[in-house]
Design a protein around this motif. Sequence first.
Motif, PDB file in Angstrom:
ATOM      1  N   ARG B  99      48.765  20.564  37.484  1.00  0.00           N
ATOM      2  CA  ARG B  99      47.736  19.589  37.115  1.00  0.00           C
ATOM      3  C   ARG B  99      46.720  20.210  36.176  1.00  0.00           C
ATOM      4  O   ARG B  99      46.548  21.413  36.134  1.00  0.00           O
ATOM      5  CB  ARG B  99      47.021  19.105  38.376  1.00  0.00           C
ATOM      6  CG  ARG B  99      47.777  18.029  39.101  1.00  0.00           C
ATOM      7  CD  ARG B  99      47.146  17.752  40.440  1.00  0.00           C
ATOM      8  NE  ARG B  99      45.785  17.266  40.308  1.00  0.00           N
ATOM      9  CZ  ARG B  99      44.950  17.190  41.349  1.00  0.00           C
ATOM     10  NH1 ARG B  99      45.340  17.583  42.524  1.00  0.00           N
ATOM     11  NH2 ARG B  99      43.741  16.720  41.180  1.00  0.00           N
ATOM     12  N   MET B 100      46.076  19.333  35.418  1.00  0.00           N
ATOM     13  CA  MET B 100      44.922  19.790  34.637  1.00  0.00           C
ATOM     14  C   MET B 100      43.681  19.358  35.403  1.00  0.00           C
ATOM     15  O   MET B 100      43.771  18.678  36.411  1.00  0.00           O
ATOM     16  CB  MET B 100      44.953  19.141  33.266  1.00  0.00           C
ATOM     17  CG  MET B 100      45.982  19.750  32.354  1.00  0.00           C
ATOM     18  SD  MET B 100      46.154  18.817  30.829  1.00  0.00           S
ATOM     19  CE  MET B 100      47.180  17.466  31.338  1.00  0.00           C
ATOM     20  N   PHE B 101      42.529  19.752  34.909  1.00  0.00           N
ATOM     21  CA  PHE B 101      41.305  19.218  35.505  1.00  0.00           C
ATOM     22  C   PHE B 101      41.169  17.792  34.995  1.00  0.00           C
ATOM     23  O   PHE B 101      40.449  17.510  34.046  1.00  0.00           O
ATOM     24  CB  PHE B 101      40.109  20.095  35.145  1.00  0.00           C
ATOM     25  CG  PHE B 101      40.042  21.324  35.979  1.00  0.00           C
ATOM     26  CD1 PHE B 101      39.699  21.235  37.322  1.00  0.00           C
ATOM     27  CD2 PHE B 101      40.331  22.566  35.460  1.00  0.00           C
ATOM     28  CE1 PHE B 101      39.653  22.363  38.118  1.00  0.00           C
ATOM     29  CE2 PHE B 101      40.285  23.697  36.253  1.00  0.00           C
ATOM     30  CZ  PHE B 101      39.949  23.591  37.584  1.00  0.00           C
ATOM     31  N   ASP B 102      41.918  16.900  35.660  1.00  0.00           N
ATOM     32  CA  ASP B 102      42.148  15.594  35.059  1.00  0.00           C
ATOM     33  C   ASP B 102      41.037  14.580  35.351  1.00  0.00           C
ATOM     34  O   ASP B 102      41.152  13.431  34.982  1.00  0.00           O
ATOM     35  CB  ASP B 102      43.515  15.050  35.483  1.00  0.00           C
ATOM     36  CG  ASP B 102      43.713  15.094  36.970  1.00  0.00           C
ATOM     37  OD1 ASP B 102      42.717  15.276  37.696  1.00  0.00           O
ATOM     38  OD2 ASP B 102      44.867  14.953  37.415  1.00  0.00           O
ATOM     39  N   ARG B 103      39.991  15.005  36.041  1.00  0.00           N
ATOM     40  CA  ARG B 103      38.858  14.082  36.194  1.00  0.00           C
ATOM     41  C   ARG B 103      37.849  14.313  35.072  1.00  0.00           C
ATOM     42  O   ARG B 103      36.694  13.926  35.189  1.00  0.00           O
ATOM     43  CB  ARG B 103      38.183  14.257  37.545  1.00  0.00           C
ATOM     44  CG  ARG B 103      39.115  14.011  38.717  1.00  0.00           C
ATOM     45  CD  ARG B 103      39.476  12.548  38.813  1.00  0.00           C
ATOM     46  NE  ARG B 103      40.648  12.374  39.657  1.00  0.00           N
ATOM     47  CZ  ARG B 103      40.669  11.606  40.739  1.00  0.00           C
ATOM     48  NH1 ARG B 103      39.613  10.950  41.094  1.00  0.00           N
ATOM     49  NH2 ARG B 103      41.774  11.482  41.444  1.00  0.00           N
ATOM     50  N   LEU B 104      38.277  14.999  34.039  1.00  0.00           N
ATOM     51  CA  LEU B 104      37.457  15.108  32.839  1.00  0.00           C
ATOM     52  C   LEU B 104      38.105  14.230  31.777  1.00  0.00           C
ATOM     53  O   LEU B 104      39.306  13.968  31.829  1.00  0.00           O
ATOM     54  CB  LEU B 104      37.419  16.557  32.352  1.00  0.00           C
ATOM     55  CG  LEU B 104      36.825  17.605  33.290  1.00  0.00           C
ATOM     56  CD1 LEU B 104      36.889  18.978  32.651  1.00  0.00           C
ATOM     57  CD2 LEU B 104      35.391  17.271  33.653  1.00  0.00           C
ATOM     58  N   SER B 105      37.328  13.786  30.803  1.00  0.00           N
ATOM     59  CA  SER B 105      37.925  13.087  29.674  1.00  0.00           C
ATOM     60  C   SER B 105      38.532  14.134  28.749  1.00  0.00           C
ATOM     61  O   SER B 105      38.264  15.325  28.893  1.00  0.00           O
ATOM     62  CB  SER B 105      36.854  12.270  28.955  1.00  0.00           C
ATOM     63  OG  SER B 105      35.931  13.140  28.353  1.00  0.00           O
ATOM     64  N   THR B 143      38.313   7.683  28.439  1.00  0.00           N
ATOM     65  CA  THR B 143      39.319   7.658  29.503  1.00  0.00           C
ATOM     66  C   THR B 143      39.486   9.048  30.114  1.00  0.00           C
ATOM     67  O   THR B 143      39.539  10.042  29.403  1.00  0.00           O
ATOM     68  CB  THR B 143      40.677   7.220  28.931  1.00  0.00           C
ATOM     69  OG1 THR B 143      40.460   6.072  28.123  1.00  0.00           O
ATOM     70  CG2 THR B 143      41.648   6.893  30.033  1.00  0.00           C
ATOM     71  N   LEU B 144      39.556   9.087  31.438  1.00  0.00           N
ATOM     72  CA  LEU B 144      39.795  10.362  32.103  1.00  0.00           C
ATOM     73  C   LEU B 144      41.257  10.746  31.935  1.00  0.00           C
ATOM     74  O   LEU B 144      42.134   9.884  31.881  1.00  0.00           O
ATOM     75  CB  LEU B 144      39.460  10.271  33.587  1.00  0.00           C
ATOM     76  CG  LEU B 144      38.015   9.909  33.927  1.00  0.00           C
ATOM     77  CD1 LEU B 144      37.794  10.009  35.421  1.00  0.00           C
ATOM     78  CD2 LEU B 144      37.046  10.805  33.187  1.00  0.00           C
ATOM     79  N   VAL B 146      43.269  11.809  34.004  1.00  0.00           N
ATOM     80  CA  VAL B 146      44.107  11.350  35.111  1.00  0.00           C
ATOM     81  C   VAL B 146      44.715   9.982  34.789  1.00  0.00           C
ATOM     82  O   VAL B 146      45.802   9.647  35.256  1.00  0.00           O
ATOM     83  CB  VAL B 146      43.293  11.305  36.431  1.00  0.00           C
ATOM     84  CG1 VAL B 146      42.202  10.263  36.398  1.00  0.00           C
ATOM     85  CG2 VAL B 146      44.199  11.061  37.613  1.00  0.00           C
ATOM     86  N   ASP B 147      44.039   9.203  33.957  1.00  0.00           N
ATOM     87  CA  ASP B 147      44.547   7.872  33.604  1.00  0.00           C
ATOM     88  C   ASP B 147      45.335   7.867  32.301  1.00  0.00           C
ATOM     89  O   ASP B 147      45.751   6.811  31.838  1.00  0.00           O
ATOM     90  CB  ASP B 147      43.378   6.885  33.504  1.00  0.00           C
ATOM     91  CG  ASP B 147      42.726   6.641  34.851  1.00  0.00           C
ATOM     92  OD1 ASP B 147      43.443   6.746  35.859  1.00  0.00           O
ATOM     93  OD2 ASP B 147      41.520   6.367  34.901  1.00  0.00           O
ATOM     94  N   TYR B 148      45.550   9.030  31.697  1.00  0.00           N
ATOM     95  CA  TYR B 148      46.375   9.128  30.486  1.00  0.00           C
ATOM     96  C   TYR B 148      47.838   8.843  30.842  1.00  0.00           C
ATOM     97  O   TYR B 148      48.257   9.021  31.987  1.00  0.00           O
ATOM     98  CB  TYR B 148      46.309  10.553  29.925  1.00  0.00           C
ATOM     99  CG  TYR B 148      45.144  10.868  29.004  1.00  0.00           C
ATOM    100  CD1 TYR B 148      44.037  10.039  28.920  1.00  0.00           C
ATOM    101  CD2 TYR B 148      45.165  12.016  28.219  1.00  0.00           C
ATOM    102  CE1 TYR B 148      42.983  10.346  28.082  1.00  0.00           C
ATOM    103  CE2 TYR B 148      44.115  12.334  27.374  1.00  0.00           C
ATOM    104  CZ  TYR B 148      43.019  11.501  27.312  1.00  0.00           C
ATOM    105  OH  TYR B 148      41.989  11.818  26.491  1.00  0.00           O
ATOM    106  N   SER B 149      48.611   8.450  29.817  1.00  0.00           N
ATOM    107  CA  SER B 149      50.055   8.336  30.008  1.00  0.00           C
ATOM    108  C   SER B 149      50.647   9.756  30.013  1.00  0.00           C
ATOM    109  O   SER B 149      49.984  10.712  29.613  1.00  0.00           O
ATOM    110  CB  SER B 149      50.664   7.527  28.878  1.00  0.00           C
ATOM    111  OG  SER B 149      50.553   8.253  27.669  1.00  0.00           O
TER     112      SER B 149
END
Lengths: 530, 261
Positions: B99-105, B143-144, B146-149
């Motif tokens: 995972r990445m720090f996906d709660r960042l944009s 968009t964060l 985490v919501d990316y495709s």
Amino acid sequence: MAVSVLPFVRLKLRITRNGLRGRPARIAMFVVGAVFAGLFAVGGYLIFALPGLLEHSRSAGILLPLGGALLMLAWTFMPLLFFGVDSALDPAQFALLPVPRRTLLAGLSVAALIGLPALATLVATGGMVHTAARLGGPVAAVAALLGIVSGLLLCVALSRSVTSAFATALRSRRSRDTATILLAVVAASLGPAQLLLLGLLDRADWDTVTMIAQVVGWTPLGAPWSVGVDAASGRLWAVPLKLLIVLAVAGVLVWWWSRTIEQAMLGASTAGGRRATTAPDTRRPVERLLLRGLPRNRFGALTSREARYWWRETRRRATLVTLGVVGVFLPLSSAFGGAPEGAGGLAVVVGAIAPLGLANQFGYEGSAYATNMATGVPGRLEVYSRAAAHALFTVPILLLVALVTEVSAGKPEVVAAQFGTLLATYGVGLALVLPISVWAAYPQPDTSGPFALSSGGGAAKALPSLGAMLGASIATVPLLIAGFLLGPAWLWVGLPLGLAYGAGAFWLGAILAGRMIDRRMPELLAAVSA
Amino acid sequence: MSIPAQRTPGADTPPAMALRGLVKRFDTRLAVSGVSLDVPAGSFFGLLGPNGAGKTTTLSMAVGLLRPDAGQAVLLGYDVWHAPSEAKALVGVLPDGVRMFDRLSGPELLAYHGLLRGMPADVVDQRAGDLLDVLELGAGNRTLVVDYSAGMKKKIGLACALLHAPRLLVLDEPFEAVDPVSAALIRDILQRYVAGGGTVVFSSHVLEVVERLCSHIAIMSDGVLRMHGTLGEVRGDRALQDVFVQVVGGRVATGSELAWL
């Protein structure tokens, strides 16, 4: 039917066993958990058997329904709050298999019955049978036995349907986020509400309590536990009625559960909703990341990221919200519940609870920690920045706690000293929790449900952090003694002394945790990667 | 040892990545058993292998994310496990299944990476803007991650790996889940990067991509390095597909199995 249920039982046992395989620390924690379950079972048995041993039917009429009702409430809310939905046997995982719904329900129910909590509950409530037998002979014993078995079934049905319903309703990230916060607020207010209730009970006379117990005895929460007493005191007619209530409620719950299971299975493949985007943000990237006032370097980046995570990551935000609610209402309820002297002590407990949010700090983000490893963030910096971000939210909460506690107790002059004590507890707690967060990290994937933990281990994972909480509370005893000895001077030196005490402890813990990180970065990453 | 000053690969240049006898055991399973490999500086190196061959495990050990049970990994002259900060500073990594720090944009994530790499803020801003622009991720996007495709996640991950202009890029499955248009873009970027003197090591099981891009390839299966060398050496005069299937010991359909299908 028995044939088709068996695979579920085997699956559950297999998952539990695989969760333990080759991990001595987990096994140790599992054993400790089993010991606690055993203590709970034996202790519960003794408590519930006590009215029978004393042949005191009035206390039996109070203790059994109320104690049983509390037990059932615990079954409803504990899994949501602490142990998570058992995602190992998530209905969604059976979506593609041609398993009839009836079989699935039976299998999942039986699987839920296999486990320490159910076993411990059964043994503990066995004390009720004991009481009923002493008070009313074999007939009452049989009634009580029927009662506790149906009660256990209701407990399982309750916890399963509640968790399943929650898991289904919350497939989208947005609704999940909101619900987690709401639930945290509700859960956090449960404890204070209970204290308030106890305070009220304390003032009420026994006749009122008996009446309350009788009323609770007719609700599904208390019914299964009170049939034994009813039979013993000659109200045999109540036994079938109450059992009917229990079974009817269990039936409704199972029906509801079966519907949510269907939705859960359908919902498995649909992804969460996308966040609505508003006007483009024209600020430059670094400016967008950093919180105002933080330096434009590694520490600033780490702290800002961590602080944003405390807000954006729901489970973390839920932790903070819970802390705020508990922190304000626990001392308050004690102040109004008839024991104002205890409020200060309860506030210290809040200081000890606060660091627990960091107990599995690496587990929250999981394998994302690889980023910090690949960029070579040293352990000490890692620990400092994480603690700084946490303190950014926690210290104001602690100040609020000190204010509310002492003002409501009518002693505003103690606020500063109380704040100092809280800081000391928080610092010591951090010192204990930070090494634990490195040493006992475990994955906490946030994909399957808002409250999901990975399967296996369950409550045992929380044990080290509970130890830290206890340690932090004990470690502030010298400070409390100092406050007692210093008398009025304490009002002035309490804050600086507490701050120094807490900061010193934190510093030691941070050095230790930082070294541990430097030594076992890859192991830490492996431990939190699901 | 020191960093090679010259950019052109030559016989006297130390390899960009040198692996010596890497071993990793998970429980009872031997995931990687003794992989030794030299990746020449300036090469476009493809690590091929079927699923479960040990590609990700090998690359994780090579960049210092996973501690090997035995063996050594040297990146651009620095041992990853003894001089981690020097080695990590020169390498950009795109891990797979991490995972990445996906709660960042996206922009926040880039700024985070840049500052962690110790880059000055204005350089971070400028490069992050360029990368977001080129990879079509939108500089003003709120968009964060985490919501990316899935494809966008790969692209932002690649941007993070490129941000500090590393001399070596280690990419685990960079083309997985990426749409053809984005894949072409990524290919272009990587080819220009290698032309400028950088080295790319990437894993894949898409033979077409590897055949088109790579100067060197290695084939792994069951945790063992079966074959490595320049594309020409490995392929010979056959199609890469045939070599691959033969080397990993896959079966070729004879027509008799699954006759009921």
